[in-house]
Motif scaffolding. Structure first.
Motif, PDB file in Angstrom:
ATOM      1  N   ALA A 101       0.869  -1.197   0.000  1.00 11.88           N
ATOM      2  CA  ALA A 101       0.000   0.000   0.000  1.00 11.88           C
ATOM      3  C   ALA A 101       0.899   1.239   0.000  1.00 11.88           C
ATOM      4  N   PRO A 102       1.657   1.441  -1.088  1.00 13.68           N
ATOM      5  CA  PRO A 102       2.703   2.470  -1.098  1.00 13.68           C
ATOM      6  C   PRO A 102       2.201   3.896  -0.921  1.00 13.68           C
ATOM      7  N   ASN A 103       0.990   4.205  -1.376  1.00 20.02           N
ATOM      8  CA  ASN A 103       0.485   5.571  -1.205  1.00 20.02           C
ATOM      9  C   ASN A 103       0.210   5.872   0.263  1.00 20.02           C
ATOM     10  N   ALA A 104      -0.281   4.881   0.992  1.00 17.27           N
ATOM     11  CA  ALA A 104      -0.465   5.045   2.439  1.00 17.27           C
ATOM     12  C   ALA A 104       0.884   5.165   3.131  1.00 17.27           C
ATOM     13  N   ALA A 105       1.866   4.388   2.667  1.00 17.30           N
ATOM     14  CA  ALA A 105       3.200   4.427   3.274  1.00 17.30           C
ATOM     15  C   ALA A 105       3.853   5.789   3.083  1.00 17.30           C
ATOM     16  N   ARG A 106       3.586   6.446   1.951  1.00 14.87           N
ATOM     17  CA  ARG A 106       4.148   7.782   1.727  1.00 14.87           C
ATOM     18  C   ARG A 106       3.655   8.767   2.796  1.00 14.87           C
ATOM     19  N   ASP A 107       2.442   8.541   3.275  1.00 14.15           N
ATOM     20  CA  ASP A 107       1.861   9.422   4.293  1.00 14.15           C
ATOM     21  C   ASP A 107       2.046   8.881   5.707  1.00 14.15           C
TER      22      ASP A 107
END
Length: 432
Positions: A101-107
């Motif tokens: 879930a890379p977009n969540a990890a960015r945040d």
């Protein structure tokens, strides 16, 4: 009269002012939205076929909310994917989100249902905002996995750009970014030229684009997640990248997993969940000859891939079933009655994980690698058998792929059968 007209206009402007402020507020909010919050539903408006392929792919179903196998491990090792602030047992942010879930990890978020871009897993912007692969290890040898292995940009990275000054000058000509033509051949407004557009009554934010062939046309696009992944004990669980390097292959990942078809790269990105990919991954032949009272059978297995077969998650495995039948189709001999792990170990291709005592261990708690009987890149292996010849009319070899070890299949009874049932990869036979 003029004063009345001016007064009337001013009155109308005052009445419209709240709406105007609201619209400006929405536009400002849209402009401030970071690129990695853009849902793939936005991309779907133009790239319908690519969206359809991605939606059915494992990348489109990569997180703990949409992948039942990953979700099972995540809930056992980490916790609830719908809760914010969830941490691993060591008190750290869940490292698996960097890939799944890379977009969540960015945040730094863990509530995966908080927005579409989180629960879409590896969605369009997750890949197309990666600008440079830094490698999965820092200069001092520390791991940086998934999204951490890349430099990121708030602009779409593409194999062929569509955001140059020349593109803007020729905006009315053919679209350089595949799929952006209407069904009747009319040109659609292109948000990749740096300005917001309206399409089918929907507002699309400016999605500026730049050409980045090094990132988007090489294995750099894949290695951040698929290079290597150890558990907390340092035991390598996934090491596809290392296997690929060891193979010496000059063909990149995309050539097989994203082939060009009908002028577009296939975004289905088939792998171990794709029966067609499994069938093309191995060449199996059977040589069986009667010699006295026995039939000497040799099953040849050739790995056609530049990485181990199977590869990826350590619980993936392959097994061979070799069966002899009489003239009526009844079984007269087989290499194993059930799964061949115990009765015919050579027919079981897997990567065993162990604890300190050398016993089988699950991925999170394994402390060392055990026997690895998988096929190495491009390896050809021959399995030999002696079958009693009496009554044999046909010898048939079948090769099967499993996403889970047999023990996990028995344990994870909540999973759908399409994830636990073996999938036939190859079959061949010799008639007598």
């Amino acid at each position: 009269m003029t004063k009345q007209i001016h007064s009337h206009c001013i009155a109308k402007l005052l009445l419209a002012l709240p709406l105007l402020v609201a619209l400006l507020g929405v536009q400002a909010q849209a402009a401030e939205e970071p690129m990695h919050h853009v849902s793939s539903e936005t991309c779907k408006l133009c790239h319908k076929e690519i969206y359809k392929q991605w939606k059915g792919s494992m990348h489109g179903n990569s997180n703990a909310l949409t992948d039942p196998i990953h979700g099972t491990f995540y809930k056992k090792v980490v916790g609830d994917p719908t809760q914010e602030g969830v941490k691993m047992k060591n008190g750290k942010y869940p490292v698996c989100l960097n890939c799944h879930a890379p977009n969540a990890a960015r945040d730094g978020k863990t509530k995966l249902d908080a927005m579409p871009a989180y629960h879409e897993g590896v969605n369009c912007v997750a890949c197309h905002t990666l600008s440079n692969f830094k490698g999965v290890k820092t200069a001092d040898g520390k791991l940086r996995l998934g999204i951490k292995a890349y430099e990121l940009k708030d602009s779409i990275q593409a194999p062929a750009g569509a955001g140059s000054a020349l593109d803007k000058m020729k905006a009315a000509s053919d679209d350089l970014f595949g799929g952006a033509l209407a069904g009747d051949g009319d040109q659609k407004p292109n948000p990749h030229l740096g300005e917001p557009v309206e399409l089918d009554g929907k507002q699309i934010p400016a999605l500026s684009m730049e050409q980045n062939g090094q990132q988007m046309k090489t294995s750099d696009a894949c290695m951040g997640c698929h290079d290597q992944r150890p558990n907390g004990k340092g035991v390598p669980l996934c090491a596809t990248g290392d296997e690929y390097v060891a193979s010496g292959s000059k063909v990149d990942c995309l050539a097989c997993h994203m082939p060009i078809a009908n002028g577009m790269a296939d975004h289905s990105m088939g792998g171990g969940h794709d029966p067609a990919m499994l069938k093309r991954s191995v060449l199996m032949t059977l040589d069986a000859k009667a010699e006295g009272d026995a039939i000497k059978a040799a099953v040849s297995l050739q790995n056609k891939l530049p990485h181990n077969l199977p590869t990826g998650a350590p619980f993936r495995n392959i097994f061979l079933k070799l069966t002899a039948y009489d003239a009526s189709g009844e079984v007269v001999w087989q290499n194993a009655k059930g799964h061949p792990a115990k009765e015919d170990p050579q027919a079981y291709l897997w990567n065993m994980l162990q604890d300190d005592e050398g016993k089988f261990a699950l991925p999170p708690v394994a402390t060392k690698l055990g026997p690895d009987t998988r096929l190495k890149p491009f390896e050809t292996r021959v399995l030999n058998y002696a079958i009693p010849a009496q009554g044999v009319a046909l010898v048939r070899a079948e090769l099967y792929y499993n996403l889970l070890w047999p023990g996990l299949v028995k344990k994870f009874t909540h999973l759908p059968t399409e994830l636990t049932d073996p999938v036939k990869m190859a079959a061949t036979e010799v008639k007598f």
